[in-house]
Motif scaffolding. Structure first.
Motif, PDB file in Angstrom:
ATOM      1  N   ARG A  23       0.840  -1.197   0.000  1.00  0.00           N
ATOM      2  CA  ARG A  23       0.000   0.000   0.000  1.00  0.00           C
ATOM      3  C   ARG A  23       0.874   1.245   0.000  1.00  0.00           C
ATOM      4  O   ARG A  23       1.858   1.330   0.714  1.00  0.00           O
ATOM      5  N   ARG A  24       0.470   2.238  -0.794  1.00  0.00           N
ATOM      6  CA  ARG A  24       1.237   3.475  -0.953  1.00  0.00           C
ATOM      7  C   ARG A  24       0.565   4.608  -0.194  1.00  0.00           C
ATOM      8  O   ARG A  24      -0.581   4.521   0.195  1.00  0.00           O
ATOM      9  N   LEU A  25       1.299   5.700  -0.007  1.00  0.00           N
ATOM     10  CA  LEU A  25       0.728   6.896   0.594  1.00  0.00           C
ATOM     11  C   LEU A  25      -0.256   7.550  -0.379  1.00  0.00           C
ATOM     12  O   LEU A  25      -0.042   7.538  -1.588  1.00  0.00           O
ATOM     13  N   THR A  26      -1.305   8.141   0.185  1.00  0.00           N
ATOM     14  CA  THR A  26      -2.216   8.960  -0.616  1.00  0.00           C
ATOM     15  C   THR A  26      -1.620  10.363  -0.720  1.00  0.00           C
ATOM     16  O   THR A  26      -0.646  10.687  -0.029  1.00  0.00           O
ATOM     17  N   ASP A  27      -2.218  11.209  -1.555  1.00  0.00           N
ATOM     18  CA  ASP A  27      -1.774  12.604  -1.634  1.00  0.00           C
ATOM     19  C   ASP A  27      -1.920  13.280  -0.273  1.00  0.00           C
ATOM     20  O   ASP A  27      -1.048  14.051   0.141  1.00  0.00           O
ATOM     21  N   GLU A  28      -3.022  12.997   0.415  1.00  0.00           N
ATOM     22  CA  GLU A  28      -3.213  13.558   1.754  1.00  0.00           C
ATOM     23  C   GLU A  28      -2.143  13.051   2.718  1.00  0.00           C
ATOM     24  O   GLU A  28      -1.640  13.798   3.554  1.00  0.00           O
ATOM     25  N   GLY A  29      -1.770  11.786   2.576  1.00  0.00           N
ATOM     26  CA  GLY A  29      -0.716  11.226   3.414  1.00  0.00           C
ATOM     27  C   GLY A  29       0.615  11.927   3.195  1.00  0.00           C
ATOM     28  O   GLY A  29       1.351  12.201   4.145  1.00  0.00           O
ATOM     29  N   ILE A  30       0.929  12.230   1.949  1.00  0.00           N
ATOM     30  CA  ILE A  30       2.168  12.951   1.649  1.00  0.00           C
ATOM     31  C   ILE A  30       2.143  14.340   2.281  1.00  0.00           C
ATOM     32  O   ILE A  30       3.133  14.784   2.872  1.00  0.00           O
ATOM     33  N   THR A  31       0.990  15.015   2.200  1.00  0.00           N
ATOM     34  CA  THR A  31       0.852  16.339   2.823  1.00  0.00           C
ATOM     35  C   THR A  31       1.018  16.245   4.339  1.00  0.00           C
ATOM     36  O   THR A  31       1.726  17.066   4.935  1.00  0.00           O
ATOM     37  N   GLU A  32       0.405  15.240   4.967  1.00  0.00           N
ATOM     38  CA  GLU A  32       0.556  15.038   6.416  1.00  0.00           C
ATOM     39  C   GLU A  32       2.025  14.877   6.787  1.00  0.00           C
ATOM     40  O   GLU A  32       2.502  15.467   7.759  1.00  0.00           O
ATOM     41  N   VAL A  33       2.723  14.065   6.024  1.00  0.00           N
ATOM     42  CA  VAL A  33       4.125  13.785   6.329  1.00  0.00           C
ATOM     43  C   VAL A  33       4.976  15.042   6.159  1.00  0.00           C
ATOM     44  O   VAL A  33       5.875  15.315   6.964  1.00  0.00           O
ATOM     45  N   ILE A 129      -2.729   6.409  21.179  1.00  0.00           N
ATOM     46  CA  ILE A 129      -3.256   6.256  19.829  1.00  0.00           C
ATOM     47  C   ILE A 129      -2.531   7.249  18.916  1.00  0.00           C
ATOM     48  O   ILE A 129      -2.484   8.435  19.204  1.00  0.00           O
ATOM     49  N   PHE A 130      -1.966   6.751  17.856  1.00  0.00           N
ATOM     50  CA  PHE A 130      -1.267   7.576  16.874  1.00  0.00           C
ATOM     51  C   PHE A 130      -2.175   7.761  15.670  1.00  0.00           C
ATOM     52  O   PHE A 130      -2.579   6.783  15.041  1.00  0.00           O
ATOM     53  N   SER A 131      -2.469   8.987  15.298  1.00  0.00           N
ATOM     54  CA  SER A 131      -3.095   9.210  13.999  1.00  0.00           C
ATOM     55  C   SER A 131      -1.999   9.062  12.949  1.00  0.00           C
ATOM     56  O   SER A 131      -0.809   8.973  13.283  1.00  0.00           O
ATOM     57  N   THR A 132      -2.367   9.031  11.678  1.00  0.00           N
ATOM     58  CA  THR A 132      -1.347   8.906  10.642  1.00  0.00           C
ATOM     59  C   THR A 132      -0.421  10.115  10.697  1.00  0.00           C
ATOM     60  O   THR A 132      -0.858  11.237  10.949  1.00  0.00           O
ATOM     61  N   ALA A 133       0.860   9.874  10.517  1.00  0.00           N
ATOM     62  CA  ALA A 133       1.942  10.868  10.535  1.00  0.00           C
ATOM     63  C   ALA A 133       2.191  11.480  11.913  1.00  0.00           C
ATOM     64  O   ALA A 133       2.895  12.476  12.023  1.00  0.00           O
ATOM     65  N   ALA A 134       1.669  10.878  12.967  1.00  0.00           N
ATOM     66  CA  ALA A 134       1.948  11.350  14.331  1.00  0.00           C
ATOM     67  C   ALA A 134       3.365  10.938  14.731  1.00  0.00           C
ATOM     68  O   ALA A 134       3.896   9.930  14.248  1.00  0.00           O
ATOM     69  N   ILE A 135       3.966  11.723  15.624  1.00  0.00           N
ATOM     70  CA  ILE A 135       5.339  11.468  16.063  1.00  0.00           C
ATOM     71  C   ILE A 135       5.430  11.585  17.580  1.00  0.00           C
ATOM     72  O   ILE A 135       5.009  12.592  18.150  1.00  0.00           O
ATOM     73  N   ALA A 136       6.003  10.576  18.210  1.00  0.00           N
ATOM     74  CA  ALA A 136       6.304  10.616  19.641  1.00  0.00           C
ATOM     75  C   ALA A 136       7.769  11.006  19.809  1.00  0.00           C
ATOM     76  O   ALA A 136       8.641  10.458  19.134  1.00  0.00           O
ATOM     77  N   GLU A 137       8.015  11.952  20.701  1.00  0.00           N
ATOM     78  CA  GLU A 137       9.383  12.349  21.049  1.00  0.00           C
ATOM     79  C   GLU A 137       9.720  11.709  22.384  1.00  0.00           C
ATOM     80  O   GLU A 137       9.021  11.913  23.376  1.00  0.00           O
ATOM     81  N   ILE A 138      10.802  10.950  22.405  1.00  0.00           N
ATOM     82  CA  ILE A 138      11.190  10.192  23.596  1.00  0.00           C
ATOM     83  C   ILE A 138      12.654  10.465  23.922  1.00  0.00           C
ATOM     84  O   ILE A 138      13.506  10.441  23.032  1.00  0.00           O
TER      85      ILE A 138
END
Length: 158
Positions: A23-33, A129-138
């Motif tokens: 599965r590939r990223l959608t256009d929205e996924g690329i924008t999120e990233v 819970i992580f939404s798509t493109a969420a990032i945890a800083e540890i």
């Protein structure tokens, strides 16, 4: 060291005959990233090392992130696929990070593994819970495989 654990961006829905791993990223996924990369660059001037799942959407997420981050090395790790055991993944990541001795690293993987990684590293946390493109800083100690969750950035907060 700073460890950033990221869920891949929004991906195409599952459908036959394509396997989940393709599965590939959608256009929205690329924008999120791209938004997530802007946030991360504000948190950390340089991300020295990047690790990604071999799945297509995770590799694409890492490539989009790297447009801004310019990691000196990108490594694909099989332990970052969604079905892997969290304890073994943390052990492998900690060993890898101890060897390379970097001050910052990004890991791109999948739900539910991203959530379980945070809870395994910081035992005071429930799996977030992580939404798509969420990032945890540890704040992470590779010698012990433990750390402290500092923040969880969800893309709507970029």
């Amino acid at each position: 060291m700073k460890l950033y654990i990221m869920r891949h961006g929004q991906a195409e829905p599952m459908s036959d005959p394509w396997p989940d791993s393709e599965r590939r990223l959608t256009d929205e996924g690329i924008t999120e990233v791209r938004h997530a990369s802007e946030w991360l660059i504000q948190q950390c001037d340089v991300v020295e090392q990047c690790y990604t799942s071999p799945y297509q959407r995770a590799r694409e997420t890492q490539r989009v992130m790297n447009e801004r981050l310019n990691c000196r090395e990108v490594k694909v790790l099989d332990c970052l696929t969604p079905e892997k055991r969290v304890h073994e993944t943390v052990t492998e990541l900690a060993a890898e990070l101890a060897i390379v001795g970097v001050k910052s690293a990004l890991v791109v993987t999948h739900m539910p593994l991203v959530s379980y990684l945070v809870a395994e590293i910081d035992k005071t946390q429930q799996p977030p819970i992580f939404s798509t493109a969420a990032i945890a800083e540890i704040d992470f100690d590779p010698a012990t495989g433990t750390g402290k969750l500092r923040q969880l950035m969800q893309p709507e907060h970029c």
